[in-house]
Design an enzyme around this catalytic site. Structure first.
Site, mmCIF file in Angstrom:
data_model
loop_
_atom_site.group_PDB
_atom_site.id
_atom_site.type_symbol
_atom_site.label_atom_id
_atom_site.label_comp_id
_atom_site.label_asym_id
_atom_site.label_seq_id
_atom_site.Cartn_x
_atom_site.Cartn_y
_atom_site.Cartn_z
ATOM 1 N N CYS A 51 0.835 -1.336 0.034
ATOM 2 C CA CYS A 51 0.175 -0.157 -0.567
ATOM 3 C C CYS A 51 1.032 1.096 -0.210
ATOM 4 O O CYS A 51 1.634 1.591 0.529
ATOM 5 C CB CYS A 51 -1.056 0.051 0.920
ATOM 6 S SG CYS A 51 -2.090 1.501 1.546
ATOM 7 N N CYS A 105 -4.814 6.059 -4.118
ATOM 8 C CA CYS A 105 -4.629 4.419 -3.477
ATOM 9 C C CYS A 105 -2.927 4.536 -4.167
ATOM 10 O O CYS A 105 -2.516 5.067 -6.102
ATOM 11 C CB CYS A 105 -5.068 3.657 -4.547
ATOM 12 S SG CYS A 105 -4.246 1.931 -4.865
#
Length: 281
Positions: free
Chosen positions: A83, A217
């Site tokens: 991430c 993201c």
């Protein structure tokens, strides 16, 4: 202990619950039901995912856990490899907790060790590694009754990048977009929808597997940069400005094929949770 500490943070409004667990003993296997509860925006703390903080030599998930290991879980409790926004928030926590100095730090993830540096302006830069471009011609994504061709870019986790005329075309993105061929992404995929705002300047929306539409993201901004640079036939090194609903980041595709993601990270809440509410841990 009857309670355990937690923190909340976000990177361009992609938000996370942070669970400090240096020796890896407090939260055990971190049951998926516990993650879902913590990420519930009505009954829990609310987040797109959970970042569990473990010393690199105290974890048992990967061979090289770095200086610190980021045990990342999606909001639905599933395990994610990496991430990009989360790793900046993770390092922001380590710095504010006095667990690291100002030098670049090696963060272990399920997608390998990533080096993260703290910048003088308060942003953080993560070396996201090299992208992979699987031979996956003919991928099509479908959302809101529309279809678009998509590019498969793997950033340690899978992405399908689709260029659209209008970011409203995919609809609300409450539901996972579908794709064909159906077996292209057996473990699910993050789907990015992108428009160009100008030279080396793009805007995107994303549906993240296991979380739904998120405000940003990090790995997705890297995947979008690769797809956009290839489409424009840009030569490396090249830097793209990538806008997301929660803000903006900068992504540089270096001459050595590594991608660097630079953006903000904020810690905005902390407290303790009563274990009586979480019988699974």
């Amino acid at each position: 202990m009857s309670t355990f500490p937690w923190l909340k943070g976000h990177g361009t409004e992609n938000d996370f619950v942070i669970l400090p667990d240096p020796d890896g003993s407090v939260h055990g296997a971190l049951d998926a039901s516990v993650v879902r509860f913590l990420c519930d925006r009505h009954a829990g703390l609310g987040a797109d995912g959970v970042l569990r903080v473990i010393q690199g030599d105290k974890q048992s998930y990967v061979e090289d856990g770095g200086d610190w290991f980021m045990d990342y879980r999606n909001a639905d409790g599933s395990i994610a490899e990496m991430c990009g926004n989360g790793i900046r928030v993770f390092v922001k926590y380590l710095a504010e907790a006095g667990l690291i100095d100002g030098k670049p730090v090696r963060i272990g993830t399920r997608a390998g060790v990533k080096e993260v540096a703290q910048n003088d302006d308060g942003t953080l830069t993560a070396d996201m590694g090299e992208p992979k471009l699987p031979d996956a011609a003919g991928i099509v994504v479908d959302a809101n009754g529309h279809q678009w061709p998509a590019v498969h870019v793997d950033m340690g986790n899978p992405h399908a990048v689709a260029f659209v005329d209008d970011l409203n075309e995919p609809g609300t993105l409450c539901d996972q977009p579908t794709w064909s061929p159906a077996d292209a992404f057996p473990h699910g995929v993050n789907v990015e929808f992108v428009v160009r705002r100008g030279p080396r300047d793009v805007q995107m929306r994303v549906h993240e597997r296991g979380a739904g539409e998120t405000r940003s993201c990090g790995t997705g901004t890297c995947a979008v940069t690769v797809a956009a640079a290839r489409q424009a036939r840009d030569e490396r090194p090249v830097t793209y400005r990538v806008g997301v609903p929660g803000g903006e980041v900068s992504v540089t595709w270096r001459a050595d094929n590594h991608l660097e993601l630079t953006g903000p990270a904020v810690l905005h809440a902390r407290g303790e949770f009563d274990r009586a509410w979480l019988p699974g841990i």
